[in-house]
Scaffold this motif. Structure first.
Motif, mmCIF file in Angstrom:
data_model
loop_
_atom_site.group_PDB
_atom_site.id
_atom_site.type_symbol
_atom_site.label_atom_id
_atom_site.label_comp_id
_atom_site.label_asym_id
_atom_site.label_seq_id
_atom_site.Cartn_x
_atom_site.Cartn_y
_atom_site.Cartn_z
ATOM 1 N N PRO A 1 37.959 -4.445 13.825
ATOM 2 C CA PRO A 1 38.846 -3.845 12.988
ATOM 3 C C PRO A 1 39.384 -2.587 13.268
ATOM 4 C CG PRO A 1 36.627 -3.631 12.018
ATOM 5 C CD PRO A 1 36.644 -4.490 13.270
ATOM 6 N N ARG A 2 40.664 -2.253 12.696
ATOM 7 C CA ARG A 2 41.380 -0.996 13.065
ATOM 8 C C ARG A 2 40.566 0.186 12.247
ATOM 9 N NH1 ARG A 2 45.269 1.941 11.009
ATOM 10 N NH2 ARG A 2 45.519 0.297 9.485
ATOM 11 N N VAL A 3 40.290 -0.178 11.170
ATOM 12 C CA VAL A 3 39.574 0.812 10.396
ATOM 13 C C VAL A 3 38.352 -0.144 9.661
ATOM 14 C CG1 VAL A 3 39.678 2.275 8.418
ATOM 15 C CG2 VAL A 3 41.609 2.195 10.021
ATOM 16 N N ARG A 4 37.250 0.457 9.880
ATOM 17 C CA ARG A 4 36.124 -0.374 9.411
ATOM 18 C C ARG A 4 36.000 0.108 7.782
ATOM 19 N NH1 ARG A 4 33.266 -3.102 12.815
ATOM 20 N NH2 ARG A 4 33.554 -2.795 14.927
ATOM 21 N N PRO A 5 35.370 -0.949 6.936
ATOM 22 C CA PRO A 5 35.124 -0.679 5.622
ATOM 23 C C PRO A 5 34.089 0.507 5.258
ATOM 24 C CG PRO A 5 35.083 -3.087 6.030
ATOM 25 C CD PRO A 5 35.114 -2.165 7.502
ATOM 26 N N THR B 1 19.686 -13.125 -3.358
ATOM 27 C CA THR B 1 20.755 -13.178 -4.125
ATOM 28 C C THR B 1 22.094 -13.064 -3.613
ATOM 29 O OG1 THR B 1 20.729 -10.719 -4.362
ATOM 30 C CG2 THR B 1 19.546 -11.651 -5.825
ATOM 31 N N ASN B 2 22.995 -13.559 -4.228
ATOM 32 C CA ASN B 2 24.504 -13.601 -3.372
ATOM 33 C C ASN B 2 24.713 -12.315 -3.121
ATOM 34 O OD1 ASN B 2 27.120 -14.970 -2.863
ATOM 35 N ND2 ASN B 2 27.823 -13.855 -4.387
ATOM 36 N N ALA B 3 24.759 -11.162 -4.039
ATOM 37 C CA ALA B 3 24.991 -9.829 -3.777
ATOM 38 C C ALA B 3 24.494 -9.330 -2.588
ATOM 39 C CB ALA B 3 24.366 -8.963 -5.082
ATOM 40 N N ALA B 4 22.983 -9.540 -2.433
ATOM 41 C CA ALA B 4 22.263 -9.065 -1.120
ATOM 42 C C ALA B 4 22.909 -9.787 0.215
ATOM 43 C CB ALA B 4 20.933 -9.718 -1.166
ATOM 44 N N GLN B 5 23.326 -11.021 0.051
ATOM 45 C CA GLN B 5 23.821 -11.803 1.235
ATOM 46 C C GLN B 5 25.351 -11.146 1.474
ATOM 47 O OE1 GLN B 5 21.745 -13.589 2.973
ATOM 48 N NE2 GLN B 5 20.685 -12.965 0.888
ATOM 49 N N MET B 6 26.239 -10.657 0.202
ATOM 50 C CA MET B 6 27.492 -9.866 0.807
ATOM 51 C C MET B 6 27.129 -8.587 1.390
ATOM 52 S SD MET B 6 29.301 -10.927 -2.617
ATOM 53 C CE MET B 6 31.020 -9.928 -2.181
ATOM 54 N N MET B 7 26.030 -7.950 0.965
ATOM 55 C CA MET B 7 25.624 -6.772 1.662
ATOM 56 C C MET B 7 25.193 -6.918 3.175
ATOM 57 S SD MET B 7 25.590 -4.124 -0.837
ATOM 58 C CE MET B 7 27.240 -5.100 -1.030
ATOM 59 N N LEU B 8 24.593 -8.012 3.501
ATOM 60 C CA LEU B 8 24.445 -8.236 4.882
ATOM 61 C C LEU B 8 25.865 -8.452 5.646
ATOM 62 C CD1 LEU B 8 22.211 -8.730 6.543
ATOM 63 C CD2 LEU B 8 22.458 -11.306 6.457
ATOM 64 N N MET B 9 26.857 -9.221 5.021
ATOM 65 C CA MET B 9 28.100 -9.334 5.751
ATOM 66 C C MET B 9 28.732 -8.178 5.803
ATOM 67 S SD MET B 9 28.483 -12.666 6.275
ATOM 68 C CE MET B 9 30.388 -12.234 6.767
ATOM 69 N N ASP B 10 28.811 -7.273 4.933
ATOM 70 C CA ASP B 10 29.425 -5.899 4.921
ATOM 71 C C ASP B 10 28.662 -5.234 6.105
ATOM 72 O OD1 ASP B 10 31.178 -6.066 3.150
ATOM 73 O OD2 ASP B 10 29.954 -4.936 1.522
ATOM 74 N N THR B 11 27.288 -5.142 6.347
ATOM 75 C CA THR B 11 26.773 -4.661 7.281
ATOM 76 C C THR B 11 27.209 -4.832 8.714
ATOM 77 O OG1 THR B 11 24.567 -4.418 6.102
ATOM 78 C CG2 THR B 11 24.336 -4.196 8.101
ATOM 79 N N LEU B 12 27.650 -6.145 8.855
ATOM 80 C CA LEU B 12 28.030 -6.527 10.295
ATOM 81 C C LEU B 12 29.541 -5.699 10.522
ATOM 82 C CD1 LEU B 12 27.610 -10.519 10.069
ATOM 83 C CD2 LEU B 12 26.499 -8.809 11.617
ATOM 84 N N THR B 13 30.070 -5.422 9.618
ATOM 85 C CA THR B 13 31.563 -4.693 10.071
ATOM 86 C C THR B 13 31.866 -3.493 9.720
ATOM 87 O OG1 THR B 13 32.548 -5.850 8.264
ATOM 88 C CG2 THR B 13 32.241 -7.193 10.424
ATOM 89 N N ALA B 14 30.731 -2.951 8.480
ATOM 90 C CA ALA B 14 31.117 -1.662 7.858
ATOM 91 C C ALA B 14 31.080 -0.283 8.775
ATOM 92 C CB ALA B 14 30.456 -1.488 6.819
ATOM 93 N N HIS B 15 31.522 0.645 8.543
ATOM 94 C CA HIS B 15 31.285 1.769 9.120
ATOM 95 C C HIS B 15 29.922 2.344 9.173
ATOM 96 C CE1 HIS B 15 31.901 5.928 11.127
ATOM 97 N NE2 HIS B 15 31.416 6.234 10.138
ATOM 98 N N PRO B 16 29.334 2.500 7.715
ATOM 99 C CA PRO B 16 28.113 2.927 7.403
ATOM 100 C C PRO B 16 27.025 1.798 7.796
ATOM 101 C CG PRO B 16 29.111 2.343 5.488
ATOM 102 C CD PRO B 16 30.006 2.051 6.489
ATOM 103 N N ALA B 17 25.764 2.391 8.231
ATOM 104 C CA ALA B 17 24.592 1.683 7.978
ATOM 105 C C ALA B 17 24.186 1.383 6.699
ATOM 106 C CB ALA B 17 23.736 2.431 8.775
#
Length: 479
Positions: free
Chosen positions: A158-162, A177-193
Motif C-alpha cells: 500500500p502507498r500509505v499503511r493504515p 472472536t471475529n474482532a481478534a481475527q480482524m486485528m490479525l488482518m490489520d497486523t499484516l498490513t498496518a504501519h504499527p505493530a
C-alpha cells in the motif's frame, strides 16, 4: 492471506509485527518462515485443501497463534479459532459443527528445522476461516469466510499503511472472536505493530498505553465501560492515543461521550460491523452534537433501511438495517440459502432509522423489541437512559411476560456505587415514557457474557424472572 504476509516479510523482514506485554515479539520475517514450517508439517499430516483446523491457544500466545493461523492457510486449510477457556464439551461441539479433525494447541513438533516453503496453490475463493457468532440470542452459528473475503481491501504494497500515526496499536480481544481475527488482518498490513494483551484489565491496559505511547486502541463497549468505571485512566497519560475504535456493538451515547473526554486527543469511532457482514462496516465518528447517533457512513450507498415490505424507509422511519458487502460475501457454513445474505447485502439484525442528514440511529435488535400492550419499547433507548445515571456502569433491558400487557420492561444494572431502584426510577421518570420505564430492576456484580463480552440477554431475562420484588437495591440501606 499468505501473499500478504510474504510481501510484508520481503519488504520489512526485521520489523516487529506482534508484541505482548510479557516481552515476546514476532517479526514479519520470522512469522513467514515459521508459518512455512507449520504448513509443511500439516501437509505431512494429511491436511487437505479447505479442511478446517481448530486452533486452541491461550490469550497470551498471540505470536504462536499468528504463526499457526498462517501455517494452516499456507497448507490450504481453513482456520477455526476456538475461544480461550471454552469448556471441553462446547469446544468439541464447535469442532464437530465445523468438521475439524485436527486441533493445534501449540507449535511443538510443527517447526522442523529447514522446512521448505509449501507448494500449495491457494484460490481466492478457497475457505480460509470459520468463526462462530457470539450467540447472544441463541446457538452460535458458524460463519465461513474465503481468502477473497478476508483480504478484501488489503494491498501487499500500500502507498500509505493504515494507522500511520501510530507506532503501536493495542487490543485485548479474545483469540477466538471475529474482532481478534480482524486485528490479525490489520497486523499484516498496518504501519504499527500490534500490542496484543491476553485479557482486558483496565489498569493494566491504561498503564501499557502510557508506557508504550500507544497511538491507536481498540475496544468493545464492555471494555470501554470498565475502563471508565475503574477510573484507571486518571492515573495515566493517555494523550498519545489519537484513535479509539469500538466495535462488536454500538456504544451507549453516554459512554461514547465520556470516551471523548478521557482520550482528549483522540477521534472516537463507532465501528458498526457483525461477524456476518465483515469486511463491510461503517466507521462512524462520534459526534458530541449527535450523541444518540452512531454517525454517518463514508459511502451512504453501503447502508440502507428497509421497511417490512422490502421498500426503502423514508428519513426518520424505522426499519431493518442492511449493510452492503463489496467483498465476496460470507455465509453460514453448510447453508446454501439464508435470509441474512442477499445480493451482496447483509441483514444486520438491528432496527434503526436515518435522520435527514443520513446519520444512523439504532433503535433495537429485532429480537429484543418489547411489545407492551399496543406500544413498542426500544431496549436500546431504555439502556441509554440508564447509562446517563452517574452510578450506572452497564445496563441490560429485556421484556418480561405480563398477563395483560403481553410484556413489560425489566432491567439489570451494574453500578459503580450504591443506588436504589426507587432512585433509579425517579431518575428515569423525566427521560422515559411510562410504558418504557422498568417495572423490575435487579443489581448485579457482573453479567453473564459471551466470549466477546456481550451480555447474554436470555440469562438476564432468567435473572429478572427470579426477582419478585421490583424494589431490589444495590444498597442495603433505606432509599
Amino acid at each position: 492471506m499468505p501473499e500478504l504476509l510474504r510481501a510484508r516479510a520481503a519488504d520489512q523482514p526485521d520489523r516487529t509485527a506482534i508484541m505482548t506485554p510479557g516481552g515476546r515479539s514476532l517479526t514479519f520475517g520470522a512469522w513467514d518462515r515459521r508459518s512455512d514450517a507449520v504448513a509443511r508439517a500439516l501437509l505431512d499430516r494429511g491436511v487437505r485443501r479447505g479442511e478446517p483446523v481448530a486452533l486452541s491457544f491461550d490469550g497470551g500466545d498471540w505470536p504462536e497463534f499468528a504463526i499457526a493461523c498462517l501455517g494452516v492457510q499456507k497448507a490450504g486449510g481453513a482456520v477455526l479459532p476456538l475461544p480461550t477457556g471454552l469448556p471441553p464439551a462446547q469446544a468439541d461441539g464447535l469442532r464437530a459443527t465445523a468438521g475439524a479433525r485436527l486441533t493445534l494447541t501449540g507449535l511443538d513438533g510443527l517447526e522442523p528445522f529447514g522446512a521448505r516453503p509449501p507448494d500449495v496453490r491457494i484460490d481466492p475463493e478457497d475457505l480460509a476461516q470459520i468463526v462462530f457468532t457470539s450467540g447472544t440470542t441463541g446457538t452460535p452459528k458458524a460463519v465461513a469466510a474465503s481468502h477473497a473475503n478476508l483480504a478484501y481491501g488489503y494491498r501487499p504494497h500500500p502507498r500509505v499503511r493504515p494507522y500511520a500515526h501510530s507506532r503501536l496499536f493495542a487490543h485485548a480481544f479474545p483469540i477466538g472472536t471475529n474482532a481478534a481475527q480482524m486485528m490479525l488482518m490489520d497486523t499484516l498490513t498496518a504501519h504499527p505493530a500490534a500490542l496484543a494483551l491476553p485479557f482486558f484489565d483496565a489498569a493494566r491496559f491504561c498503564a501499557l498505553v502510557d508506557e508504550h505511547r500507544v497511538g491507536t486502541v481498540f475496544l468493545v463497549p464492555p471494555m470501554a465501560a470498565e475502563l471508565l468505571r475503574s477510573g484507571a485512566h486518571r492515573g495515566h497519560d493517555l494523550s498519545s492515543v489519537l484513535l479509539v475504535s469500538s466495535s462488536a456493538a454500538a456504544l451507549p451515547p453516554a459512554t461514547a461521550l465520556e470516551l471523548t473526554r478521557v482520550f482528549p486527543a483522540a477521534t472516537v469511532v463507532n465501528c458498526y460491523i457483525s461477524t456476518e457482514s465483515a469486511p463491510a462496516r461503517t466507521a462512524m465518528i462520534v459526534d458530541p452534537r449527535r450523541p444518540g447517533s452512531l454517525g454517518a457512513p463514508a459511502d451512504p450507498r453501503d447502508l440502507r433501511i428497509l421497511r417490512s415490505d422490502g421498500e426503502a424507509a423514508a428519513p426518520g422511519e424505522v426499519g431493518e438495517v442492511w449493510l452492503r458487502c463489496p467483498a465476496p460475501p460470507r455465509s453460514y457454513l453448510g447453508e446454501e440459502r439464508s435470509d441474512v445474505f442477499r445480493d451482496g447485502w447483509v441483514r444486520m439484525g438491528d432496527l434503526g432509522r436515518l435522520d435527514d442528514d443520513g446519520h444512523l440511529h439504532l433503535t433495537d435488535r429485532e429480537s429484543d423489541v418489547i411489545k407492551c400492550g399496543g406500544l413498542k419499547v426500544s431496549t436500546v433507548q431504555v439502556e441509554a437512559a440508564l447509562h446517563e445515571h452517574p452510578a450506572v456502569v452497564e445496563a441490560a433491558v429485556v421484556g418480561l411476560p405480563h398477563p395483560v400487557m403481553g410484556a413489560v420492561v425489566g432491567a439489570a444494572v451494574r453500578t459503580a456505587e450504591p443506588v436504589t431502584a426507587p432512585r433509579l426510577k425517579r431518575f428515569l421518570a423525566d427521560r422515559l415514557a411510562r410504558h418504557e420505564r422498568p417495572v423490575r430492576i435487579a443489581f448485579v456484580d457482573d453479567f453473564p457474557r459471551t466470549t466477546t463480552g456481550k451480555i447474554l440477554k436470555p440469562r438476564v431475562r432468567e435473572l429478572l424472572a427470579e426477582v419478585r420484588n421490583h424494589e431490589t437495591t444495590s444498597d442495603p440501606s433505606p432509599a
